[in-house]
Design an enzyme around this catalytic site. Structure first.
Site: not given
Length: 189
Positions: A17, A75, A93, A130-132, A149, A184
């Site tokens: 990432d 990010d 997960g 609430a990821i990526d 994602s 994703e």
């Protein structure tokens, strides 16, 4: 124009990432793991380990990571000389995740100061994960946070262009997979 580029030696540096920013003549590369792993380069070919973006994993993330101490998917972006670093706090997960934000005046690893709490959680956008996180500013100057994602696709929410904190407006779904899983990497360029 024919320009050759020598790729970094992936046997020396393995990251997940990645997000990179250039500050003056230095490149800062941030990646998943720990308090957001950092590398530094002056030529985008030779990178050196540079510690972590944050001096410690923020304690508020334990609720979302199961106290693993492992933060994901940074990010980094420049907003008028203030560097915003969004990251995800989650467990593998899990659909109960959070996005954190730290800021720095220099972009240098170890100089980022965490906001002290989640800036956005899965419960803020029902059905989303609430990821990526990814920051984007549109042509009119409106700042946005894109995220999500796997579970129910990619979403977007407006953020305050000075603070980087979501404004409280409803999130909108941008993309989803017909099976409900599998998307994703929420980036807009």
């Amino acid at each position: 124009v024919n320009v050759s580029y020598t790729a970094p030696d992936s046997s020396v540096i393995g990251i997940h990432d990645p997000s990179m920013i250039k500050v003056a003549s230095t490149y800062y590369l941030f990646s998943t793991h720990g308090a957001i792993h950092a590398h530094v380069s002056t030529d985008r070919i030779n990178f050196a380990d540079d510690g972590y973006a944050l001096t410690a994993v923020p304690s508020w993330t334990n609720t979302y990571t199961g106290s693993s101490g492992d933060l994901w998917a940074p990010d980094v972006s420049d907003h008028n000389g203030v560097y915003w670093l969004y990251y995800a706090a989650s467990g593998s997960g899990s659909e109960s995740s959070a996005i954190g934000r730290a800021t720095s005046a220099t972009g240098v690893a170890g100089s980022f100061v965490d906001s002290g709490s989640a800036v956005y959680t899965s419960s803020d956008c029902p059905g989303a994960n609430a990821i990526d996180p990814a920051s984007v500013v549109d042509s009119s100057g409106t700042a946005w946070l894109v995220f999500g994602s796997w579970f129910n696709g990619i979403h977007i929410v407006p953020v305050n262009k000075t603070t980087g904190i979501p404004t409280g407006a409803a999130c909108e779904q941008l993309a989803f997979h017909s099976s409900g899983t599998g998307i994703e990497g929420s980036y807009i360029y």
